[in-house]
Design an enzyme around this catalytic site. Structure first.
Site, mmCIF file in Angstrom:
data_model
loop_
_atom_site.group_PDB
_atom_site.id
_atom_site.type_symbol
_atom_site.label_atom_id
_atom_site.label_comp_id
_atom_site.label_asym_id
_atom_site.label_seq_id
_atom_site.Cartn_x
_atom_site.Cartn_y
_atom_site.Cartn_z
ATOM 1 N N GLU A 1 8.133 -8.806 -11.878
ATOM 2 C CA GLU A 1 8.392 -8.630 -10.370
ATOM 3 C C GLU A 1 9.688 -8.895 -9.912
ATOM 4 O O GLU A 1 10.129 -7.922 -9.053
ATOM 5 C CB GLU A 1 7.376 -9.676 -9.680
ATOM 6 C CG GLU A 1 7.156 -9.256 -8.157
ATOM 7 C CD GLU A 1 6.751 -7.816 -7.718
ATOM 8 O OE1 GLU A 1 7.599 -7.112 -7.267
ATOM 9 O OE2 GLU A 1 5.515 -7.438 -7.944
ATOM 10 N N ASP B 1 12.201 -5.591 -8.059
ATOM 11 C CA ASP B 1 12.541 -5.970 -6.797
ATOM 12 C C ASP B 1 14.018 -5.962 -6.633
ATOM 13 O O ASP B 1 14.473 -5.276 -5.576
ATOM 14 C CB ASP B 1 11.944 -7.014 -6.030
ATOM 15 C CG ASP B 1 10.474 -7.225 -5.983
ATOM 16 O OD1 ASP B 1 9.952 -6.075 -6.157
ATOM 17 O OD2 ASP B 1 9.769 -8.140 -5.503
ATOM 18 N N SER C 1 4.318 -2.993 -5.069
ATOM 19 C CA SER C 1 5.366 -3.772 -5.552
ATOM 20 C C SER C 1 6.682 -2.943 -5.533
ATOM 21 O O SER C 1 7.752 -3.431 -5.460
ATOM 22 C CB SER C 1 5.242 -4.907 -6.422
ATOM 23 O OG SER C 1 4.338 -5.740 -6.524
ATOM 24 N N ASP D 1 4.266 13.530 5.652
ATOM 25 C CA ASP D 1 2.924 13.225 5.619
ATOM 26 C C ASP D 1 2.207 13.386 4.322
ATOM 27 O O ASP D 1 2.444 14.502 3.726
ATOM 28 C CB ASP D 1 2.246 13.929 6.683
ATOM 29 C CG ASP D 1 0.899 13.633 7.134
ATOM 30 O OD1 ASP D 1 0.524 12.436 6.847
ATOM 31 O OD2 ASP D 1 0.225 14.297 8.001
ATOM 32 N N GLY E 1 -1.338 12.745 9.562
ATOM 33 C CA GLY E 1 -1.111 11.794 10.205
ATOM 34 C C GLY E 1 -1.194 10.404 9.490
ATOM 35 O O GLY E 1 -1.255 10.431 8.364
ATOM 36 N N ASP F 1 -2.815 7.130 7.930
ATOM 37 C CA ASP F 1 -4.352 6.996 7.248
ATOM 38 C C ASP F 1 -4.129 5.422 6.447
ATOM 39 O O ASP F 1 -2.863 5.217 6.282
ATOM 40 C CB ASP F 1 -4.631 8.198 6.015
ATOM 41 C CG ASP F 1 -3.716 8.331 5.256
ATOM 42 O OD1 ASP F 1 -3.161 7.494 4.333
ATOM 43 O OD2 ASP F 1 -2.781 9.304 5.194
#
Length: 566
Positions: A286, A290, A484, A526, A545, A547
């Site tokens: 992780e 990152d 992540s 979108d 749009g 969701d």
């Protein structure tokens, strides 16, 4: 499940166990033990509990008003972020609250330590027996069935009636720990392709199955030119002994960013006994993900890895509150903060969730864009799990931060099926999001009604690619999936936008959502296909749009530049 006999004993304790001299009033309670936990028995009377008290803030409503005032593009005060001192004026408890709580503790010989910059959090230690007496509680040992994780918690507690309006909450009490904190990402098989530089033309074909920085640059139009402003920073949080390895970063840059020095690195901040050892065998998937996708995508933006150790001062909140208090104590916190950790909302009390959310509002008012990965369990929570009703995640339901979901594929992008999304059971829909939610629910119709809160805050807000990101860990290349991957990617986009804004003499973006749901919406791609199954359903479908799978969509850097006024 709690047995009938246990409930009877608990009620008997409530009836007979109140300390003399103080009229106690029920303050917080759970209806039942969270799913996956079981009661083992009473906690030993002599076991020491590290308790935290949150005092009622003097004027959070005023701070919230100021937050929206400086974060809404149509406001004349847009971008006029508050100083540390200005924020603290709104959240510092009133003197009468401080005095009332300290006087009550002193009656029992307890002295509490202030642990937040504004003085709204206190800490002290007492044995279980004393905690049961003070709070008319029944602290017991609970075990998580799958992991064996043990926690001492109570299903209810009370406070003196005269402290109502002064004392907001006691922690840890009815909030349970996050059993899945060790599962930040999902590994996927590595598919090695030659690195490709972004020419600004077509997306490389390999990006349909394997993501690298060049893919993100091509898909979203992210520039590879170096940022100019050294004062503009991105903070990357690291928890649960996840360490970011510099040798792996060098390998990553050597392979995937040949146009920048392989020696490019990051700064380090530590708290709660945090560290960042550099042995390759201690490199974290992780943490490396990152760092590699902020350093490697936000070209030239200074990156700081914030390593949070295990010496929590926030009562087993895994350092989440400690991190925010740490940054609130700084005169110049980072302009962007990305976090790839979270938990199911049903493990945390509503009061604590609100208090943590409000702490993020403080940082947002000072001009920090706060981004969190939405989770990897579809509608079943932060990780895939058994459920009947949909499980929202925390802190993604907090309206004062930006939740990031995941997509996959190109031309077109589609929702990643693990992308957590839904509607909070604690936080109502904020004003900036209400129109978007109404439109989605209208298009959804009656599907799965009753399994989610139609009046709740919806998440995620935005999304990016999140499948098969190529990283280096322990000297080896591998692929990882998860939201992540998405949070640091969107954070990098925001960091590069901030660099352009500051260069032009403008303020950084700060709290993003009022911008995203107004001027920013048309600058996002979108995503209208895919869904996030879970709880025995197909989950929410992506639609035109906003969701609750991909949010408003994925970034288009050129359009975002225009939307921010550049």
């Amino acid at each position: 499940m709690i047995t009938v006999s246990f409930l009877f004993i608990s009620l008997l304790t409530i009836a007979l166990g109140k300390p003399a001299g103080r009229s106690l009033q029920l303050h917080e309670a759970r209806e039942d033990v969270p799913q996956g936990f079981s009661l083992r028995g009473a906690a030993p009377a002599g076991t020491t509990l590290k308790l935290r008290l949150a005092l009622v803030q003097s004027d959070f409503a005023g701070l919230e008003e100021r937050l929206y005032d400086v974060s809404t593009p149509s406001s004349p005060n847009y971008g006029n972020h508050l100083s540390k001192e200005e924020v603290e004026q709104y959240v510092t408890p009133k003197p009468e609250s401080v005095n009332a709580v300290h006087s009550w503790l002193a009656e029992s010989g307890i002295s509490a330590q202030t642990i937040s910059p504004a003085g709204d959090w206190l800490a002290f230690e007492v044995p279980v027996s004393k905690a049961n007496e003070l709070f008319d509680a029944d602290f017991s040992i609970f075990t998580h069935d799958d992991t064996g994780l043990e926690a001492i918690r109570t299903l209810s507690y009370s406070i003196p009636s005269e402290l109502q309006g002064h004392l907001d909450l006691v922690h840890p009490t009815i909030t349970f720990p996050n059993p899945n904190s060790h599962l930040p990402v999902v590994s996927s098989p590595v598919k090695i392709h030659a690195p490709q530089n972004n020419s600004g033309l077509a997306v490389p074909a390999s990006c349909a199955t394997t993501i690298t920085p060049a893919c993100l640059q091509a898909i979203y139009g992210i520039p590879s030119t170096r940022a100019a402003q050294s004062s503009n920073k991105i903070g990357v949080t690291g928890y649960i002994e996840q360490f970011a390895n510099k040798a792996d970063l060098r390998s990553f840059l050597t392979r995937f960013r040949t146009d920048i020095p392989a020696s490019t690195s990051f700064a380090l901040q530590t708290l709660d006994g945090g560290s960042n050892p550099q042995d390759l065998n201690q490199a974290g998937v992780e943490a490396n993900l990152d760092i590699q996708y902020t350093v490697g995508v936000a070209t030239g933006v200074p990156i700081t890895f914030i390593s949070v150790g295990e010496d929590f001062q926030d009562g087993n909140l895994e350092g989440f509150l400690d991190t925010i208090n740490f940054l609130l104590g700084e005169n110049s916190p980072p302009q962007v903060l990305t976090t790839s950790y979270g938990q199911n909302e049903n493990t945390i009390s509503a009061r604590l969730a609100n208090n943590l959310c409000n702490a993020h509002a403080q940082l947002g008012a000072r001009g920090t864009s706060i981004l969190f990965a939405s989770g990897d369990g579809g509608v079943s929570g932060s990780q895939s799990s058994r459920c009947n009703n949909f499980v929202p995640t925390f802190p993604s339901g907090c309206p004062f931060l930006t939740s990031v979901g995941a997509t996959q594929g190109v031309n077109p992008e589609t929702a990643a099926d693990f992308s957590s999304g839904g509607f909070s059971n604690i936080f109502g829909a904020p004003s900036y999001q209400q129109t978007a939610i109404r439109s989605y629910l209208s298009a959804l119709g009656s599907t799965d009604r009753g399994k989610f809160n139609v009046s709740g805050r919806g998440f995620p807000d935005v999304s990016t690619q999140g499948v098969n990101f190529q990283i280096f860990v322990g000297g080896e290349q591998e692929g990882v999936d998860g939201t992540s991957c998405a949070s640091p990617t969107f954070a990098s986009v925001v960091g590069l936008l901030n660099d352009r804004l500051i260069t032009a003499g403008k303020a950084p973006l700060g709290f993003l959502n009022p911008f995203l749901y107004s001027r920013g919406a048309s600058a996002l791609n979108d995503v209208t296909s895919g869904s996030n199954p879970g709880c025995g359903t197909n989950g929410f479908p992506a639609k035109a749009g906003w969701d609750p799978v991909t949010g408003l969509g994925t970034p288009n850097f050129a359009k975002l530049l225009t939307a921010v006024g550049l």
